[in-house]
Every structure is written in structure tokens, then in C-alpha cells.
Design an enzyme around this catalytic site. Structure first.
Site, mmCIF file in Angstrom:
data_model
loop_
_atom_site.group_PDB
_atom_site.id
_atom_site.type_symbol
_atom_site.label_atom_id
_atom_site.label_comp_id
_atom_site.label_asym_id
_atom_site.label_seq_id
_atom_site.Cartn_x
_atom_site.Cartn_y
_atom_site.Cartn_z
ATOM 1 N N ARG B 95 -70.125 68.039 -10.739
ATOM 2 C CA ARG B 95 -69.122 69.075 -10.495
ATOM 3 C C ARG B 95 -67.704 68.567 -10.770
ATOM 4 O O ARG B 95 -66.881 69.266 -11.371
ATOM 5 C CB ARG B 95 -69.228 69.534 -9.029
ATOM 6 C CG ARG B 95 -68.389 70.728 -8.654
ATOM 7 C CD ARG B 95 -68.883 72.043 -9.230
ATOM 8 N NE ARG B 95 -68.187 72.404 -10.428
ATOM 9 C CZ ARG B 95 -68.762 72.971 -11.478
ATOM 10 N NH1 ARG B 95 -70.034 73.269 -11.482
ATOM 11 N NH2 ARG B 95 -68.057 73.248 -12.546
ATOM 12 N N LYS B 130 -43.890 72.479 -15.809
ATOM 13 C CA LYS B 130 -44.672 73.422 -14.991
ATOM 14 C C LYS B 130 -46.161 73.087 -15.084
ATOM 15 O O LYS B 130 -46.950 73.821 -15.702
ATOM 16 C CB LYS B 130 -44.412 74.855 -15.442
ATOM 17 C CG LYS B 130 -42.984 75.309 -15.176
ATOM 18 C CD LYS B 130 -42.754 76.765 -15.546
ATOM 19 C CE LYS B 130 -41.299 77.148 -15.301
ATOM 20 N NZ LYS B 130 -40.986 78.524 -15.712
ATOM 21 N N ASP B 213 -30.080 79.260 -23.259
ATOM 22 C CA ASP B 213 -30.667 79.870 -22.080
ATOM 23 C C ASP B 213 -30.388 81.368 -22.053
ATOM 24 O O ASP B 213 -29.218 81.789 -22.106
ATOM 25 C CB ASP B 213 -30.039 79.192 -20.844
ATOM 26 C CG ASP B 213 -30.771 79.567 -19.575
ATOM 27 O OD1 ASP B 213 -32.011 79.709 -19.628
ATOM 28 O OD2 ASP B 213 -30.098 79.705 -18.535
#
Lengths: 275, 275, 275, 275, 275, 275
Positions: B95, B130, B213
Site C-alpha cells: 500500500r 505549492k 503579477d
């Protein structure tokens, strides 16, 4: 340090290592600020306390104001929490705190959709061990936040007998008896069965739970009739949301789905930092 | 133990803890077996070596036969690898090994779709910070396997100056000068700019990279013209696959996207164990 | 625990282990005292905060009064800091705290002599990776306190291509191209060159920094002329203080020297403890 | 993992962290090579086995051929050892292995000069606890390699009673009696004395060792006469090499000197790597 | 974290692991309570501070009121301590805190019986290294609480030369000389002797302590006469309480007994928890 | 490293720390030898594999010949195992290996006496959580070797509802329902009842196991009649061996006893080392 604190320390180390060369070089440790974490899309929020522990690992006396609770359904634009501390702490902890919350809220949100889709009070929707390595306890927590239930936490707190165990031990009967003899009287025993004949055998062993493997709805209904309350009945596999209710209506007790955790995506949260 | 070995040990501990009460009680340590990991859907495979290390952490002398390489595009049904060892090792490691491979291959597969969608040799598609806490190095590896590139690994190996840094230090110029003074001559300095005026200022500081940005395509084109090769130009944000090429065609150098990692889902792999 | 806290815990364990059999057996935990750390020779002080963390690891609420700041040039006899806590804490932490400060101040003092000897604003004096294992971050900090600069922190945050890499990859050009392709756009690439021909080749690869290896002053001047601002120029090797300015005047940008750290000796500090 | 393995792991992590971005990106794991560590100046070599453990931590089956032994006095140009393994291992381990050997050999070389300068078989030259934090066991080993002796390893394996202990306990007599009562019968007790009166008192307590503090040669000779073999006599302080013999000839048993470790500088070793 | 904190963390992890599924699911973190630990039989109490650290590891600001001190002889029914904190902390820490105190108090109680039985002020009753792995420092502390003394803490803080060492080194004389040469002047040397001839040899080596091995009372008396104060005399082995005084009256200095620790049983303490 | 390897490393560190100053200084690493562990009294042997891991932690390629198996009943004088390796490894590992085996065999021997005294096939004798902190898994293993059974491993793998939980949640019924709702369907729920009225209530909640608290034999018989197979019945408390059968004959299913672990004493094993 408990396991969560270890994971947080590990995560901060992988991001910061020998130092945040932008912030440490530009911003004095004396400058304070505040941060607001804001939802960028609708979601079920989860992980507030994990985020707190991330910032506290960097600075023990931050000021922490959560504005909602884990499990709340919130709209885009909702302020989730406010945190005050040194600007260094806010800038260094921001990404790691968000990364934790985005994934945990993502799972809670995903699970809530399944839970809402399920129209059957008697059936328990449960997760599996298909979790991100290192995140077992956290992801299973997010599943509960989303409204579903947990299967066993790991290999250590429940017996699940599969074909390989049965093959080696010589038949279901011998296998279950051996397991029952060895484990604590507080542990239930679950057995996989892939045919009605195997269901029959499992019933004779007085297994506590029977997992029906690879059966169609018709077979499942037949198995439920045969079991007739003498064991809990679990069905696993690649369940999609639209099938949930047809499956639930067969009379089974438990639907387990790895998709609850491994098909979830992060939701979008951001942090606005000001002095 | 390096960081990956620590994560693997952590993952095995969270799954096995005080013992696999099914397998340890039913299967003698002397029984051997073999396992085959098989793709259940088309994917870009990633994480073969991580899976090997999972099994080796349980039994140092397993026999390991990979049948493909990280980065290969494989069909459903492909046998990915074969592993031989004690049945206990196979059942306990199964697993965790799959959980690692499913997520890494999921990211590689997701990234490859972006890479294939991008029709522009001069633009580099890069990831962000992230990533799943604890998985930074692994997920950035999977991004490379998928064909995209890495941004900095963490806060320690690249300077990225944002509005908060500039506000505290008193203007872009002072900020970049201070950073340049403090960091190694091998580190590049990137500056966020959200208007053409800020782009102008950033250019005067001789920033190595300028991140545009929240600009629309028109503004981006104007910024690229103004920069005119004097710095690398990066655009970040919520890029969707269909916008990739319009964005790339503005003349920028780098598109960074958190979605490469945090919007990926696990792909389906299973392991067939036999004696 | 971050890496510094780990090193401090490791250091306290190697000194105290199962207990300070003198102090634990003679002095009650209720007795309080104060300590003053005093410089026994002129020095650049460094490591005040490390010493604080040593004492805090033993007793979380010591009272801490630093009397100067890292980087200050102080005379023999100067009181560097005062600390109050239990006498046990003072006696147990004394040696470890001093051992940290003596070495860090020793490096800062040694480096400052080089920095003062260098009469050239345009040249950056930098350290190397020749640091005491376990002390990389600390010693590089002491170098900055002394007034010099850091080269990369480790193998992870800068590319430095040496002859072995070039030999395996087949030439400078292929090597630099391959490295550029693989690493983040925020990482600079430095290449070693030991002849003008190699300098020429390195220039063609658009290396960001060129390290001149084993060249005499004449060759260095020729290399600088050839490079003509198209890359930063670094010279390394066994630089002695009296050669610094002749080297600097060749027009190079960076002088790197392992001697900054590995030729430094501890300076003398002592602690006077009273009740 | 024992403490040395922990320090090695810590040192490799601080240097390599998330990866050697030069070597990992340029050199395939399949390429093998060999390295020769060569002395660049005359020295007493120390730390061969530590270097071996550094490379083995990266690759368990390197081939290791030491060409001399710890404690050997070698000339500039001597090949110290040969090591074979993957080129990746050699390039990644090189700096850390050298950093260990350079410092340990530096201490052994420095100590040997003191040992050679001491013309007195009856006096034991010993180190102190003034060692680099994290390196206590290693540096004390290098002292023995250099030919001198060790004082206690830490606060846990010997009693050393100083003025603070005596002040709190109320006089030497009470202090030594209390210590003797509390510690194992296998542990000796050493007492600091700064005047002949204090020496007298220490003798009455049957201290095993008396450390003469801040006495001139004349006082030391008087103390030795008074002690007359009833306790070992130790003198500490800032001993310089040329004073050693005058001090030794006073009839004392032990000279302890922190300079053995904290005034040593690294010696120069380099590694030549070839395929 | 020092070694005791590590053992406490290890113990809490083995009991709680992924969570206390009873308490965490039933009792809100906001509910507070208090607990009283009560002796269920007469005992010498030991381990109060360890219990405090167990609860503090779960909740840093518990309120702690000890009602007696380690070493006190208490009756059945005595309230040993009161602790206030969240009910979760009390319920989770109860068993681990009691398990520590029950064993430590058990040893202290067992040792005190030996100490009371021994009618001889000049003989020191000491423990051995026969302690529960992981508990060395704790059990040796409980021995002191009980009123007996410690032998060396481990292999690192005292030399004990046994037949195997002597056989390899070639005779007692060579062995002791070699050991003396290698170890710190603060470490005493103890030698095992199993006949008067060996005692004679040991005396010639100026061993600090002689351990008489497998001798009857008559032989011991003869050995004591021969040694005549020139070394401390230790007798070890399976000493029973009723033999203690006959053994002590032979004139030896030290009786060491593993039974002090490994034959002790836990005493009975319980905790009453109320809101 | 799994938890056992951690405990072994911890135990070796507490015994050896900075080195075995007897053996390391006297015996060359090249000398080999063999050791035989011998029983000094009759016992049930347990812990052979733990001892093997102790020696392997010191030297990976020792030669290991066990002469019996865990669970064997052996006589005084029986050779339990032979081990070959360097003399250093044998001398350093001896005490720790024996300390592990003496305690584990002591528990197994103690438990076997209870098991032999119990004349009732239908009753399961189980341990509790009253184990030595750090040794939970090991001591529960020794209980199984002795022939008894395990209760839950810790707070994480079974629900045991006590009076405090019930008081806070408002009655047994609400408490059990809340627990059932929260925990995995594989976990059984046990409830403490101290009167027949509470037994009645517990039955209504469909608790899986009912623990009768502080009842005399008469009350127990009445409770068994009332329960009538609808739940497993456990009795806990200070069970002495002679009461076992009278208790068992009441018809209960489980007798739990902390004495199995905390009243056991170490048995005597020794190791004979030869070259």
C-alpha cells in the site's frame, strides 16, 4: 514531538533549510505584522489547527484568531483566520500553512460532495488506506471533517483477510480461526469474499465484517440476503458519485472508497500580509 | 538517513505501527512470493525508485525488476515492475509503495498534459512551492519527469522579492540592492512587479528576473517590450491549459503554475501478489 | 527543532550525557546565580544568540542581557553578556556556550583582518565549503559578521562546474547547456577555467561566473580583459593576506578563500559565575 | 546510528540538502571513478576511518584502500588513501570527507608538536573540554592520535570541584565529602586550589587529584612538595610550548591545555578524482 | 530533548500513536479536571518528577501539586500528588505516568529493604548494569532514592577488567598498565580476581578496586587481609538479603547486586480523576 | 528504523555512550570470539530475536546460532544460543542483550505459570496496559510467548469506556452511541460496569464487551446470566493465581491482569565469552 509536529518540522525544513534568504536578509526580526487567510473559492474548511501549529513552530507566542471552524462550509472571500506575529514568521510560515490547509480543505470539500450525494442514513461511507504517505492521520481527519467515516487507520488496528492470507493459511475457516486466536478480543475481523460460496464460508467463520469484492449489484443483493445481519457488509472499489445510491440501496452497511482521498484536489486559499 | 528515507520510514510507521496484525499473525516469515505492479489506466510513470526503497526498508535483499523507466508513457495493463521477497514484505509494503507511485505518476501525467499543450519552445513551464508538505523534493522531481521545469526548491535557494519586502525596505531599489549585497553571487534575484512603472523600477535595479503579477495579456506584451531581454520575464497565476499558448506568445520566458502539483490527482496502479 | 537547535542539543548531550556528576550532586536546583562572559583578548564578537539558545535549552526562562552585538569590535576585558538562572544551568551550559562563541568570534575576528587588509571596494571576499562539518550555517554566518561574503551554502544552491563534470559530459559547452536545462532559472552557473582557451569556451556558454583556476597575476589580467564584464570573475586558492590587494587589482570580482574558516583559531572568552 | 554516524549524516545533509544540483544533473549514476586523497603539506594524519564512513553513508559498497594509518607522520605529496565508487559519490562526499580529515589531522599535528616539545616522561599532557561543539569524541581522539592524553570526556565521567561548588556547599571539606558520598566508587575526585592553604585543605579531604590554579612556578613547586605524592597534581591554563618543560620540571603529574584543540588549524589535503 | 524526554515521548507514542480513540472522540478539549495519584500499598515513593514531565509533554501548563518527595516512606492510602489540566490530558497521561512511578517506586522500595537489612556503616551497597534497557539513568536514580549507591553508569565511565580482557592482553599486569595508559587520570581501574594469587597480581598493578569473584566467606576474609587497604574491595554475585551482614562483616568495602534492579516488582499506585 | 531498532539504539547508547573505555582500549578490533548464552535457572525463553538485533546493531555480519525457540521451556544449564563476531562486539553487546532477554523471559515464565494454573479452555487470560514505558510491544509479545493473550495495544486500537467518559458524555447510552458513530466499524467497544443496573444499560447500547468492575463472584455470576452471550464478559483487577479458576468458572470470557507484566521478575541468563 508527536507525529504531526514531526511532519510540520519536516515540512518547514524542506522549505526553509539553511534560511529564507529573501526575508532573513531584508526584514529585521523586530518588525511585526498580521496575516489574513482568505478562501478564494467555496469550500469546506479543514486544518485550522494545523496552520496554527505551523506558525507556532516558528514563533511560540503568535496571536491566533480563527474566524470559523473545521467543517464549516464557506464562500469565496471568507476570512478564515487572522494571525499576528513577526513579519518574518508570517512570510516564512505562509506557504507551508497554506499548503496544509489547501490539501486538507480540498479533501473535506471533495468528501462532502460524496456525503451530500448519498441519500441513505443507514450506509456508512468510509475511506481506505490510499492516503498520501506521511499524511494518514491528517487525511483521515479531513475525511471525518467532510462528513464521512474512517476505515482502520493502518495495518495495526483491524484485521482484513484477503485472498493471499487465505491461500497461505489453507482456506477461510482456518485463516479466520487463526486470526481470532491471535488478536485482541477488541479487534474485529473482516474477510474478503468474491462469490456467494465464499460469503457462505465467511459466515461460518463468524467474521465480523464481510467485504464483497468485484460483485455486481445483483450479486451484492444476493449476498446481503444470505448474510442477513449476521455480519456487517462492506463494498469497496471504484465508486463514482452517481452510483452511490444504487449501491447503498442494496442493503449493505459500508461503502469504502479510496477516491475520497486520492482523487481530491487542493482548494485555493491565500494569505494577505500587512504590517 | 536522507530526507527521502526519513519520509519512507515515517510512512511505514504510520501504516504498520506496532505491527500488521493480519499478516504477522497469519503468514510465517519464511514464505516467499512475488508482486507485480500494473497500471490500471494510461499514465506517465514516476516513482519507481521510491517504491524500491519502500520495499528495501522492510527487507534489504528483495529482488527488483523494473519493467519501464520514470517518464515512460504507458498503457493500461502495462506491468510496471516485479518484486520478489517474503510474502510479509510484499503485503506490508504494497500500500505504501503504491501510494507513493500513484501520486508521483499522477503529477507526472498531469504535467505532461500541460507540456504537450504548450506549443512554444522558448517558454519554460515551471512549478511553484505549492507542494504537499513533506513531499517538496519528490513532487518537484515528478514535475521534471512530466517534462516541465522547477522554480526554486524553497526559500533558501533563490531570492523572490514581493510587495511586503519592498514595503518594509523602502522601495524596490533599496530592497534589491540590500538583497544583492547579502546573498551569494551565485543566487539570482527575482522581483514582483504589478505595473509598468514597477517594471521600470525593477529594471533599474538590474534584477535578474521580473515576475509580472496580475497583468492582462496586453500589459504583459508591453512589459516584455520594455524589458527587452534585460531580465528574464516570468508570469504566474491561475493558468489554465487552454490559455497557455496565448500567454506564451507574448514573449515571456517563464510560466509558473501551482496547478502542476496541487491540481494533480493520483492515477490508478495495483499490485498482484502471488506465491 | 531547526538545525541549530539540533546541533546545540547534540553538543549538550556529548558534554552532559547521563548528568553533570559534580554539579548535580553538589548544588540544589533551587540555587540561583548569574554569569558574565568576558573577552580575554581583543576580538570581533559573534555568536551571542547561539549562547542564549544554549542556556535556554537547559532552562527556558533564563534572564539574558547582551552587552554588545555580533560584529562589534571589543577590547580585552569587555563584558559581553550577563545571564541569570539557576546555578546548575550556568555551570552546565558554561563550557558549551563558550565553545560556540570562541570559535564563531575566532572566525569573525580572523575574517575581519582579511577584510581590513583588502583595499578595494569592488571586490567581494567570499568563503568556501571548507567549513567544520555540522557548522556550515554557523561558520558562514560568522564570515558575514566578519565583513566578508558567502559563496553558495552547499551543493544544492549553486552550480559549480569543474573538470570532472566537463570530462564526463564531453566539453564545457555541452556541460553548461545541460546544467542550464536542468536547474531553476534562479540559479546561476559557474564554470572553472584553467587557461585562456577555456575562458573563451566558458564565455561562449554564457556562464554567469567564471572561476580562474591556478593562474598567475598576468594570466588573470588577460582573462579579465577577455571576459570584459560578460561574466563575473572569481579567483580561488591559497590566498594570503598580503597578496590580497595585488590580486584584487587585476579587475576580478570575487576572491574566494577557504582560509577564512579553516585557518581561524578560537579566541579567548571566559565566564565568571557568582551567586 | 551512533553519535559519529549522526554527525556525518548531519554534515552531509547540510552540504547536499535537496541534492547536488551540479553533479545530479550532469553525471549519470552509472559512471564510476576513483579518488586519491593527497597531503599538501607535512602532517600527522588522523580521521581515515571517519572519511570512510562519510563515503559509505553515500554508497554502502565503495572500495577503500587506506595507504597509511592514523598517527603516521607523512610528507607533502603522500597519497593518504584511494577510494573507488560511483563518480556521484566521490564528488558529493569529497568536501565533507576532506573537511573532517583536515581538522582532525590539524589537531593531531598541532598536538604532536607539543608532545615532541615536552622532554619529560613522567608528565602527562592532557586536553580539556574546550572542543568544537558536536566534535568532543572526535577531537579527543585526535589528541590521542597526536600523542597526548584525555582529561574527562564530559561532565558525566569525572568530578571536578571548582570555587562555585565549594562556595555553595560551605568549604572544600564538606564539598568533597558530599561528592564522594554521591558518586560511584570508580570515579575520582579532583579539586581546584588557588593557594597553599587550599592545597592543605584539599589534601585533608583525600581528593584524588588537585588542580593548581593561577600559581607561578615557585608556588607550584611548594605545592608539589606539600602534596608529596598523596594526590595527583594538575596544572592548567594558557600553556605555551616553550614553557612546557619548565612547568613539567616542577614535579607535577599533569599539564592540561585547551590550546591542544582550540588553537589547532586545519591542514591541507586534497582529493584527485578520475574516471 | 534530553534522554528522559525522549523516553517519555517514545512511551506516549507507543500508547497513544494515532490517537486515544475513546477520549478524543468522547471528551471535548475544553473540559478540565483533576487527578490524584494514591498509593495502594506501603512504599518508598520515586519518580514524582518523571510523572510531571509525562503530563507536561501532553499539556505544557498543567498545575502540579506534589504531596510528598522522592524517598519518602508512605502508607497505603497516601495521596502522592494532585494534577490539574484538561480531562483529555489526565486520561491520556494517566497510564504512562503510573507505569513510570510504579516501577521506580518498586525499585526504591525493594532497595530500601536491602539497605535497612544491612547493619554496617562502612560497606556500600551498589547496583550493577543489569537494568531495563532504556531505563539505565532512571533505575540508577531509584536505587539512590532507595538509599543504596551506584556502580559505574555504563561502559564509558569506569574501567572494569575481566578475564576476557586479561586473556587477550596477556596477563593482569600488562592489561592494567595498558588501560592506565589509555584512560583519563580521573578514571579508576577495577580488576576481577578469582583467587588469592590473582588478588596478589592485581595489587602489584596498583588497581584502584579489586572485585572478588566467586569466593566463599573464608577466601574473602583472606583477600581482605592481603589487600589491607591498598585497594577498595568489591564483592558481587547473587547476594540474598539474609547473607548481607555476614558478607559485610568480612571487611570488604562494596557489595554489588543486580537484584536491586532486576528483582524488583512494581508497586501499586492508582489515579482518581474527577471533573 | 522501526520502534524496536530505536529502543535497541537507545539502550546501546545509554550503556556505551562515548565508548567502552575498557574494551576499546584493551582489545583490537581484529580479535574474534564467540559467546554462549546459558540459562542459569529453569525458564520459558523469550527474546532471542531481540538479542540478535542487539549484536547486529554493533556488527552487521555476526554469526548467529539459536539453540532453541521463543516459548521453549528450558532447564538450568541449557545453552540458549551461540554468537560469533569480534570480541569487541561480544563484550559491548553482552549486557544489553542479556538485559533484554532476562526481562522478556522473566515475563514469559511468569505468564506461563498463570496459564498452567488456569484449568478452563473457554476463558482467555489477557494482559493490560501496565507495561514498562518503552516496552509495550515487547512485553505484550512476551505475554503471548507465555501463552496468554493481549488486550488492546494502546489507546489507539480499541475503545474502553470508563466512568469518566460516561460522566462527561451524560450516561452510558449516549456515550456508547457517540463512540460507535466516531470510530471505525472494525473497532469493538468495551464498557465498564460496576453494578447489575449498569450491566443492563450497557447491554442496551449493544456494547461488544462488558468489563465487570469490583464485583464479587456472586455478582459476576449474576451478570453473566444477565448478559447471556450478548456481549463478551471481562473481569479485571488484582487476580491472584489461586483465584483464577474460581473466577473462570463463573462463565466469563476474559480475565485481564496487570500482574502478568508488572509483577514479573527477570530470570537469570549469563554469557560465556571465549576466543
Amino acid at each position: 514531538m508527536d507525529a504531526l509536529q514531526q511532519l510540520i518540522a519536516f515540512a518547514l525544513t524542506e522549505d526553509i533549510a539553511s534560511g529564507d534568504i529573501t526575508t532573513d536578509n531584508l526584514i529585521s526580526p523586530a518588525v511585526h505584522g498580521q496575516g489574513r487567510i482568505v478562501a478564494k473559492e467555496p469550500m469546506i474548511i479543514a486544518g485550522l489547527d494545523v496552520a496554527r501549529q505551523v506558525f507556532e513552530a516558528l514563533e511560540s507566542d503568535i496571536i491566533w484568531h480563527p474566524c470559523c471552524e473545521d467543517g464549516d462550509e464557506i464562500e469565496a472571500g471568507t476570512v478564515v483566520l487572522e494571525v499576528k506575529g513577526t513579519l518574518r514568521t508570517l512570510l516564512k510560515g505562509e506557504r507551508t500553512a497554506l499548503n496544509f490547509m489547501q490539501r486538507l480543505s480540498g479533501i473535506a470539500t471533495h468528501v462532502r460532495q460524496y456525503v451530500n450525494a448519498l441519500d441513505n442514513d443507514k450506509v456508512r461511507l468510509v475511506d481506505t488506506r490510499k492516503t498520501t504517505p506521511g499524511w494518514r492521520t491528517l487525511e483521515k481527519y479531513a475525511v471525518r471533517v467532510g462528513g464521512a467515516y474512517n476505515h482502520r487507520m493502518g495495518l495495526y488496528d483491524g484485521v482484513l483477510i484477503k485472498d493471499n492470507h487465505i491461500a497461505v493459511c489453507g482456506g477461510i475457516k482456518a485463516t479466520v480461526a487463526k486470526a481470532r486466536q491471535k488478536v485482541s478480543h477488541l479487534v474485529k475481523i473482516e474477510v474478503e469474499a468474491s462469490s456467494l460460496a465464499e460469503v457462505e464460508e465467511a459466515l461460518e467463520t463468524q467474521a465480523d465484517v464481510i467485504m464483497l469484492d468485484n460483485m455486481d449489484l445483483e450479486q451484492i443483493r444476493a449476498a446481503v440476503r444470505k448474510i442477513d445481519g449476521r455480519a456487517l457488509v462492506e463494498v469497496s472499489g471504484s465508486v463514482v458519485r452517481k452510483d452511490l445510491n444504487r449501491l447503498a440501496d442494496t442493503g449493505i452497511d459500508i461503502i469504502s472508497s479510496g477516491a475520497l482521498t486520492h482523487q481530491a484536489r487542493s482548494v485555493d486559499l491565500s494569505m494577505r500580509i500587512t504590517r
